[in-house]
Design an enzyme around this catalytic site. Structure first.
Site, PDB file in Angstrom:
ATOM      1  N   MET A  76       0.802  -1.227   0.000  1.00  0.00           N
ATOM      2  CA  MET A  76       0.000   0.000   0.000  1.00  0.00           C
ATOM      3  C   MET A  76       0.834   1.276   0.000  1.00  0.00           C
ATOM      4  O   MET A  76       0.315   2.352   0.284  1.00  0.00           O
ATOM      5  CB  MET A  76      -0.963  -0.001   1.191  1.00  0.00           C
ATOM      6  CG  MET A  76      -2.046  -1.080   1.106  1.00  0.00           C
ATOM      7  SD  MET A  76      -2.921  -1.092  -0.480  1.00  0.00           S
ATOM      8  CE  MET A  76      -3.839   0.444  -0.306  1.00  0.00           C
ATOM      9  N   LEU A  79       4.960   3.894  -4.965  1.00  0.00           N
ATOM     10  CA  LEU A  79       6.382   3.780  -5.302  1.00  0.00           C
ATOM     11  C   LEU A  79       6.811   4.943  -6.194  1.00  0.00           C
ATOM     12  O   LEU A  79       6.054   5.365  -7.075  1.00  0.00           O
ATOM     13  CB  LEU A  79       6.633   2.442  -6.005  1.00  0.00           C
ATOM     14  CG  LEU A  79       6.349   1.216  -5.118  1.00  0.00           C
ATOM     15  CD1 LEU A  79       6.211  -0.049  -5.964  1.00  0.00           C
ATOM     16  CD2 LEU A  79       7.434   1.047  -4.058  1.00  0.00           C
ATOM     17  N   HIS A  95      -5.048  -5.327  -8.330  1.00  0.00           N
ATOM     18  CA  HIS A  95      -5.845  -4.204  -7.832  1.00  0.00           C
ATOM     19  C   HIS A  95      -7.313  -4.625  -7.817  1.00  0.00           C
ATOM     20  O   HIS A  95      -7.803  -5.189  -8.803  1.00  0.00           O
ATOM     21  CB  HIS A  95      -5.640  -2.998  -8.753  1.00  0.00           C
ATOM     22  CG  HIS A  95      -6.413  -1.799  -8.322  1.00  0.00           C
ATOM     23  ND1 HIS A  95      -6.017  -1.028  -7.256  1.00  0.00           N
ATOM     24  CD2 HIS A  95      -7.556  -1.249  -8.778  1.00  0.00           C
ATOM     25  CE1 HIS A  95      -6.902  -0.047  -7.086  1.00  0.00           C
ATOM     26  NE2 HIS A  95      -7.844  -0.160  -8.003  1.00  0.00           N
ATOM     27  N   ASP A 131      -1.791   2.586 -10.735  1.00  0.00           N
ATOM     28  CA  ASP A 131      -2.807   1.653 -11.235  1.00  0.00           C
ATOM     29  C   ASP A 131      -3.132   1.909 -12.711  1.00  0.00           C
ATOM     30  O   ASP A 131      -4.266   1.703 -13.149  1.00  0.00           O
ATOM     31  CB  ASP A 131      -4.091   1.732 -10.388  1.00  0.00           C
ATOM     32  CG  ASP A 131      -3.852   1.307  -8.942  1.00  0.00           C
ATOM     33  OD1 ASP A 131      -2.991   0.441  -8.735  1.00  0.00           O
ATOM     34  OD2 ASP A 131      -4.508   1.841  -8.043  1.00  0.00           O
ATOM     35  N   GLN A 159     -11.571 -14.404  -6.385  1.00  0.00           N
ATOM     36  CA  GLN A 159     -11.103 -14.313  -7.775  1.00  0.00           C
ATOM     37  C   GLN A 159      -9.658 -13.827  -7.849  1.00  0.00           C
ATOM     38  O   GLN A 159      -8.902 -14.241  -8.742  1.00  0.00           O
ATOM     39  CB  GLN A 159     -12.023 -13.391  -8.584  1.00  0.00           C
ATOM     40  CG  GLN A 159     -13.437 -13.919  -8.690  1.00  0.00           C
ATOM     41  CD  GLN A 159     -13.477 -15.335  -9.228  1.00  0.00           C
ATOM     42  OE1 GLN A 159     -12.863 -15.649 -10.252  1.00  0.00           O
ATOM     43  NE2 GLN A 159     -14.173 -16.206  -8.526  1.00  0.00           N
TER      44      GLN A 159
HETATM   45  N1  NHR Z   1       3.240   2.638  -7.137  1.00  0.00           N
HETATM   46  C1  NHR Z   1       3.265   3.063  -8.405  1.00  0.00           C
HETATM   47  N2  NHR Z   1       4.185   3.975  -8.749  1.00  0.00           N
HETATM   48  N3  NHR Z   1       2.386   2.638  -9.357  1.00  0.00           N
HETATM   49  C2  NHR Z   1       1.427   1.755  -9.021  1.00  0.00           C
HETATM   50  O1  NHR Z   1       0.595   1.339  -9.953  1.00  0.00           O
HETATM   51  C3  NHR Z   1       1.335   1.277  -7.678  1.00  0.00           C
HETATM   52  C4  NHR Z   1       2.285   1.748  -6.747  1.00  0.00           C
HETATM   53  C5  NHR Z   1       2.226   1.325  -5.411  1.00  0.00           C
HETATM   54  C6  NHR Z   1       1.220   0.480  -4.993  1.00  0.00           C
HETATM   55  C7  NHR Z   1      -0.894  -0.782  -5.406  1.00  0.00           C
HETATM   56  C8  NHR Z   1      -2.205   0.092  -5.445  1.00  0.00           C
HETATM   57  C9  NHR Z   1      -3.416  -0.791  -5.231  1.00  0.00           C
HETATM   58  O2  NHR Z   1      -3.525  -1.838  -5.863  1.00  0.00           O
HETATM   59  C10 NHR Z   1       0.258   0.040  -5.902  1.00  0.00           C
HETATM   60  C11 NHR Z   1       0.328   0.407  -7.247  1.00  0.00           C
HETATM   61  C12 NHR Z   1      -1.493   2.284  -2.429  1.00  0.00           C
HETATM   62  C13 NHR Z   1      -2.096   3.481  -2.768  1.00  0.00           C
HETATM   63  C14 NHR Z   1      -2.023   4.670  -1.845  1.00  0.00           C
HETATM   64  O3  NHR Z   1      -2.717   5.650  -2.036  1.00  0.00           O
HETATM   65  C15 NHR Z   1      -2.740   3.551  -3.992  1.00  0.00           C
HETATM   66  C16 NHR Z   1      -2.777   2.442  -4.852  1.00  0.00           C
HETATM   67  C17 NHR Z   1      -2.162   1.252  -4.495  1.00  0.00           C
HETATM   68  C18 NHR Z   1      -1.527   1.173  -3.270  1.00  0.00           C
HETATM   69  N4  NHR Z   1      -1.116   4.639  -0.810  1.00  0.00           N
HETATM   70  C19 NHR Z   1      -0.924   5.693   0.195  1.00  0.00           C
HETATM   71  C20 NHR Z   1       0.491   6.263   0.109  1.00  0.00           C
HETATM   72  O4  NHR Z   1       0.652   7.445   0.493  1.00  0.00           O
HETATM   73  C21 NHR Z   1      -1.092   5.166   1.588  1.00  0.00           C
HETATM   74  C22 NHR Z   1      -2.463   4.588   1.806  1.00  0.00           C
HETATM   75  C23 NHR Z   1      -2.577   3.763   3.073  1.00  0.00           C
HETATM   76  O5  NHR Z   1      -1.564   3.516   3.759  1.00  0.00           O
HETATM   77  O6  NHR Z   1      -3.705   3.308   3.356  1.00  0.00           O
HETATM   78  O7  NHR Z   1       1.451   5.552  -0.264  1.00  0.00           O
HETATM   79  O8  NHR Z   1      -4.358  -0.426  -4.513  1.00  0.00           O
END
Ligand code: NHR
Length: 181
Positions: A76, A79, A95, A131, A159
């Site tokens: 979560m 990156l 996702h 995403d 799924q």
């Molecule tokens: N990083 C990049 N650059 N690109 C993607 O497609 C990514 C990624 C990192 C994680 C998973 C994604 C999911 O499937 C993922 C895809 C976390 C957040 C988020 O908002 C959004 C999407 C996903 C994972 N994270 C917050 C943050 O500030 C923290 C949220 C929390 O801790 O609850 O990093 O859902």
């Protein structure tokens, strides 16, 4: 993660070399260790406001394990472009929505609020944009009367556990043909 690890047996082209979590207390670390998979954790909390520092710490166990493919599963932390570039073309995520619908968070509630009759999950390549990478597979489930976000999430999770192993099996031999379940 456990579904992926369990799938990598017999004639499967891949084997798990590391389970890495940002949560030192993640149950998946115990499950992986029980399965004989090397594990590591890098707590993101001391790195608040320093994503580059967090990722530099992630790289240590990652580079030591030298994986060919990285699979995010419930990871979560967004990156940075430097990190996604480094593993471009070999990092996957699952996702819980039918992308391009509902990137980001709270996908099940958003599907319910929109009155969707179908929901599901997507395996995609991880690129810098959240995403938004190329879709490698999707699985659909019905949205049923009375569904709450939790009930729908549980139906989608069944799924997820089918889709991700099916995609990885193909991806590990260079086949990016989308898996549709
Ligand atoms: N990083 C990049 N650059 N690109 C993607 O497609 C990514 C990624 C990192 C994680 C998973 C994604 C999911 O499937 C993922 C895809 C976390 C957040 C988020 O908002 C959004 C999407 C996903 C994972 N994270 C917050 C943050 O500030 C923290 C949220 C929390 O801790 O609850 O990093 O859902």
């Amino acid at each position: 993660m456990v579904a992926l690890a369990r799938s990598m047996v017999g004639d499967h082209p891949a084997r798990p070399v590391l389970v890495l979590s940002n949560d030192p207390d993640a149950k998946g670390l115990t499950r992986a260790a029980e399965m004989g998979i090397p594990v590591a954790a890098v707590d993101h909390r001391p790195f608040r406001g320093d994503r580059a520092g967090f990722e530099a710490a992630l790289l240590q166990p990652l580079l030591a394990a030298a994986p060919d493919v990285l699979c995010l599963a419930g990871f979560m932390r967004i990156l940075t472009p430097a990190f996604t570039q480094r593993f471009a073309g070999r990092m996957l995520n699952i996702h819980p929505s039918l992308l391009p619908k509902y990137p980001g968070l709270h996908t099940h509630q958003r599907a319910l609020d929109a009155g969707d009759h179908q929901a599901g999950c997507t395996v995609h390549e991880v690129i810098a944009a959240l995403d938004a990478g190329p879709v490698l597979g999707q699985a659909r489930v019905p949205v049923l009367p009375g569904d709450t976000a939790d009930v729908l999430a549980a139906r989608v999770l069944v799924q997820e556990h089918r889709l991700y192993p099916a995609v990885l099996r193909r991806f590990a031999v260079g086949d990016r043909t989308p898996v549709i379940l």
